[in-house]
Scaffold this active site. Structure first.
Site, PDB file in Angstrom:
ATOM      1  N   SER A   1       0.832  -1.188   0.000  1.00 12.03           N
ATOM      2  CA  SER A   1       0.000   0.000   0.000  1.00 12.03           C
ATOM      3  C   SER A   1       0.883   1.261   0.000  1.00 12.03           C
ATOM      4  O   SER A   1       1.682   1.458  -0.915  1.00 12.03           O
ATOM      5  CB  SER A   1      -0.957  -0.062   1.197  1.00 12.03           C
ATOM      6  OG  SER A   1      -1.936   0.924   1.137  1.00 12.03           O
TER       7      SER A   1
ATOM      8  N   HIS B   1      -2.425  -1.222  -4.383  1.00 11.51           N
ATOM      9  CA  HIS B   1      -3.884  -1.259  -4.507  1.00 11.51           C
ATOM     10  C   HIS B   1      -4.418   0.168  -4.450  1.00 11.51           C
ATOM     11  O   HIS B   1      -3.665   1.111  -4.240  1.00 11.51           O
ATOM     12  CB  HIS B   1      -4.530  -2.142  -3.438  1.00 11.51           C
ATOM     13  CG  HIS B   1      -4.348  -1.670  -2.024  1.00 11.51           C
ATOM     14  ND1 HIS B   1      -4.849  -2.353  -0.956  1.00 11.51           N
ATOM     15  CD2 HIS B   1      -3.738  -0.578  -1.501  1.00 11.51           C
ATOM     16  CE1 HIS B   1      -4.555  -1.716   0.166  1.00 11.51           C
ATOM     17  NE2 HIS B   1      -3.881  -0.639  -0.147  1.00 11.51           N
TER      18      HIS B   1
END
EC number: 3.4.21.92
Length: 193
Positions: A97, A122
Protein backbone atom coordinates in the site's frame (compact mmCIF):
# COMPACT_ATOMS: atom_id res chain seq x y z
CA UNK A 1 8.45 -2.56 21.38
CA UNK A 2 12.02 -3.45 22.32
CA UNK A 3 14.43 -0.74 21.24
CA UNK A 4 18.03 -2.03 21.41
CA UNK A 5 20.92 0.14 22.52
CA UNK A 6 24.26 -0.02 20.73
CA UNK A 7 27.64 1.17 21.94
CA UNK A 8 29.74 3.25 19.56
CA UNK A 9 33.43 3.10 20.45
CA UNK A 10 35.75 5.42 18.52
CA UNK A 11 38.86 4.41 20.45
CA UNK A 12 38.78 7.47 22.70
CA UNK A 13 35.30 7.29 24.14
CA UNK A 14 32.16 5.22 24.16
CA UNK A 15 28.66 6.45 23.45
CA UNK A 16 25.36 4.61 23.79
CA UNK A 17 22.69 5.10 21.13
CA UNK A 18 19.27 3.65 20.59
CA UNK A 19 19.46 1.63 17.37
CA UNK A 20 17.48 4.16 15.30
CA UNK A 21 19.77 7.04 16.29
CA UNK A 22 22.78 4.93 15.39
CA UNK A 23 21.30 4.17 11.97
CA UNK A 24 20.50 7.87 11.48
CA UNK A 25 24.17 8.66 12.10
CA UNK A 26 24.87 6.62 8.92
CA UNK A 27 22.04 8.41 7.03
CA UNK A 28 19.71 5.41 7.32
CA UNK A 29 16.00 5.77 8.07
CA UNK A 30 14.03 2.64 8.92
CA UNK A 31 10.27 2.55 8.30
CA UNK A 32 9.25 -0.59 10.15
CA UNK A 33 5.59 -0.04 11.02
CA UNK A 34 2.32 1.16 9.57
CA UNK A 35 2.47 4.81 8.55
CA UNK A 36 0.49 7.16 10.74
CA UNK A 37 0.91 10.78 11.82
CA UNK A 38 3.52 10.01 14.48
CA UNK A 39 5.60 7.81 12.17
CA UNK A 40 5.33 10.32 9.31
CA UNK A 41 6.40 13.25 11.49
CA UNK A 42 9.40 11.27 12.72
CA UNK A 43 10.44 10.27 9.19
CA UNK A 44 9.98 13.82 7.88
CA UNK A 45 12.06 15.23 10.74
CA UNK A 46 14.82 12.69 10.00
CA UNK A 47 14.79 13.56 6.28
CA UNK A 48 15.03 17.30 7.03
CA UNK A 49 17.78 16.73 9.60
CA UNK A 50 19.87 14.65 7.20
CA UNK A 51 19.45 17.24 4.45
CA UNK A 52 20.69 19.95 6.82
CA UNK A 53 23.66 17.74 7.80
CA UNK A 54 24.78 17.16 4.20
CA UNK A 55 22.56 18.14 1.25
CA UNK A 56 24.82 16.32 -1.23
CA UNK A 57 24.91 12.85 0.36
CA UNK A 58 22.25 10.20 -0.28
CA UNK A 59 19.79 9.08 2.39
CA UNK A 60 18.84 5.39 2.57
CA UNK A 61 15.28 4.50 3.59
CA UNK A 62 14.64 0.86 4.47
CA UNK A 63 10.95 -0.05 4.29
CA UNK A 64 9.16 -2.95 5.99
CA UNK A 65 5.63 -1.57 6.19
CA UNK A 66 2.06 -2.78 5.65
CA UNK A 67 1.11 0.72 4.51
CA UNK A 68 -1.01 3.20 6.39
CA UNK A 69 -2.52 6.65 6.12
CA UNK A 70 -2.52 8.19 2.65
CA UNK A 71 -2.23 11.78 3.89
CA UNK A 72 0.64 10.92 6.22
CA UNK A 73 2.37 8.92 3.49
CA UNK A 74 1.95 11.79 1.05
CA UNK A 75 3.65 14.11 3.54
CA UNK A 76 6.66 11.76 3.52
CA UNK A 77 6.51 11.52 -0.30
CA UNK A 78 6.47 15.30 -0.68
CA UNK A 79 9.39 15.68 1.71
CA UNK A 80 11.40 13.02 -0.16
CA UNK A 81 10.90 15.05 -3.33
CA UNK A 82 11.46 18.42 -1.64
CA UNK A 83 14.85 17.76 -0.09
CA UNK A 84 18.03 17.93 -2.14
CA UNK A 85 19.68 14.57 -1.31
CA UNK A 86 18.59 11.53 -3.28
CA UNK A 87 16.57 9.11 -1.18
CA UNK A 88 17.45 5.49 -1.90
CA UNK A 89 14.67 3.07 -0.99
CA UNK A 90 15.10 -0.58 -0.01
CA UNK A 91 12.26 -3.01 0.71
CA UNK A 92 13.03 -5.54 3.42
CA UNK A 93 10.16 -7.93 4.06
CA UNK A 94 7.17 -6.08 2.72
CA UNK A 95 6.20 -2.77 1.21
CA UNK A 96 2.43 -2.76 0.90
CA UNK A 97 0.00 0.00 0.00
CA UNK A 98 1.59 3.33 1.06
CA UNK A 99 4.80 1.41 1.81
CA UNK A 100 4.97 0.39 -1.87
CA UNK A 101 4.16 3.94 -2.94
CA UNK A 102 7.10 5.27 -0.92
CA UNK A 103 9.36 2.48 -2.18
CA UNK A 104 8.63 3.54 -5.78
CA UNK A 105 9.21 7.20 -4.84
CA UNK A 106 12.92 6.65 -4.26
CA UNK A 107 15.46 8.23 -6.60
CA UNK A 108 15.46 6.59 -10.03
CA UNK A 109 18.15 3.94 -10.24
CA UNK A 110 18.29 3.75 -6.43
CA UNK A 111 15.15 1.75 -5.61
CA UNK A 112 15.79 -1.77 -4.39
CA UNK A 113 14.30 -4.80 -2.66
CA UNK A 114 15.80 -7.80 -0.98
CA UNK A 115 15.25 -11.07 -2.81
CA UNK A 116 12.27 -12.41 -0.84
CA UNK A 117 10.48 -9.12 -0.28
CA UNK A 118 6.82 -8.74 -1.22
CA UNK A 119 5.35 -5.58 -2.67
CA UNK A 120 1.61 -4.87 -2.84
CA UNK A 121 -0.18 -2.05 -4.63
CA UNK A 122 -3.88 -1.26 -4.51
CA UNK A 123 -6.32 1.62 -4.56
CA UNK A 124 -6.76 3.77 -1.43
CA UNK A 125 -9.15 2.59 1.26
CA UNK A 126 -11.46 4.23 3.77
CA UNK A 127 -10.98 2.85 7.24
CA UNK A 128 -12.85 3.42 10.45
CA UNK A 129 -16.43 2.88 9.32
CA UNK A 130 -17.64 6.01 7.57
CA UNK A 131 -20.88 7.36 9.07
CA UNK A 132 -23.00 10.40 8.50
CA UNK A 133 -25.51 12.01 6.21
CA UNK A 134 -25.68 11.05 2.56
CA UNK A 135 -24.19 14.41 1.57
CA UNK A 136 -21.22 13.93 3.89
CA UNK A 137 -20.63 10.40 2.62
CA UNK A 138 -20.75 11.74 -0.95
CA UNK A 139 -18.14 14.38 -0.06
CA UNK A 140 -15.85 11.69 1.38
CA UNK A 141 -16.39 9.42 -1.63
CA UNK A 142 -15.50 12.25 -4.02
CA UNK A 143 -12.35 13.02 -2.02
CA UNK A 144 -11.37 9.34 -2.09
CA UNK A 145 -11.78 9.29 -5.88
CA UNK A 146 -9.56 12.39 -6.18
CA UNK A 147 -6.91 10.73 -4.00
CA UNK A 148 -7.14 7.53 -6.06
CA UNK A 149 -6.60 9.55 -9.24
CA UNK A 150 -3.64 11.50 -7.81
CA UNK A 151 -1.93 8.38 -6.45
CA UNK A 152 -2.34 6.71 -9.85
CA UNK A 153 -0.77 9.74 -11.58
CA UNK A 154 2.23 9.70 -9.24
CA UNK A 155 2.68 5.93 -9.39
CA UNK A 156 2.52 6.13 -13.20
CA UNK A 157 5.24 8.80 -13.15
CA UNK A 158 7.44 6.68 -10.87
CA UNK A 159 6.96 3.38 -12.73
CA UNK A 160 6.74 4.47 -16.37
CA UNK A 161 3.29 2.88 -16.67
CA UNK A 162 0.25 4.76 -17.90
CA UNK A 163 -2.22 6.11 -15.39
CA UNK A 164 -4.88 3.89 -16.94
CA UNK A 165 -2.74 0.78 -16.41
CA UNK A 166 -2.06 1.77 -12.80
CA UNK A 167 -5.80 2.21 -12.22
CA UNK A 168 -6.46 -1.25 -13.69
CA UNK A 169 -3.63 -2.90 -11.78
CA UNK A 170 -4.64 -1.37 -8.44
CA UNK A 171 -8.34 -2.16 -8.68
CA UNK A 172 -7.71 -5.02 -6.23
CA UNK A 173 -4.71 -5.98 -4.08
CA UNK A 174 -1.85 -6.70 -6.50
CA UNK A 175 1.05 -8.63 -4.95
CA UNK A 176 4.45 -8.69 -6.63
CA UNK A 177 7.71 -10.48 -5.94
CA UNK A 178 10.93 -8.47 -6.03
CA UNK A 179 11.57 -9.52 -9.64
CA UNK A 180 8.01 -8.67 -10.65
CA UNK A 181 8.41 -5.27 -8.97
CA UNK A 182 11.51 -4.63 -11.12
CA UNK A 183 9.59 -5.57 -14.28
CA UNK A 184 6.70 -3.34 -13.22
CA UNK A 185 8.99 -0.35 -12.59
CA UNK A 186 8.36 -0.04 -8.85
CA UNK A 187 12.04 -0.73 -8.12
CA UNK A 188 15.24 -0.79 -10.16
CA UNK A 189 16.92 -3.96 -8.96
CA UNK A 190 16.98 -6.77 -6.42
CA UNK A 191 19.76 -7.05 -3.84
CA UNK A 192 21.21 -10.55 -3.73
CA UNK A 193 24.29 -11.99 -2.05
Amino acid sequence: MYNPTVIDNNGKSERAYDIYSRLLKDRIIFVGTAIDETVANSIIAQLLYLEAEDPEKDIIMYINSPGGSVTDGMAIYDTMNYIKPDVQTVCVGQAASMGAFLLAAGAKGKRFALENSRIMIHQPLISGGLKGQATDISIHANELLKIKDRLAELLAKNTGKTKEQILRDTERDNYLSSEEAVNYGLIDSVFRR
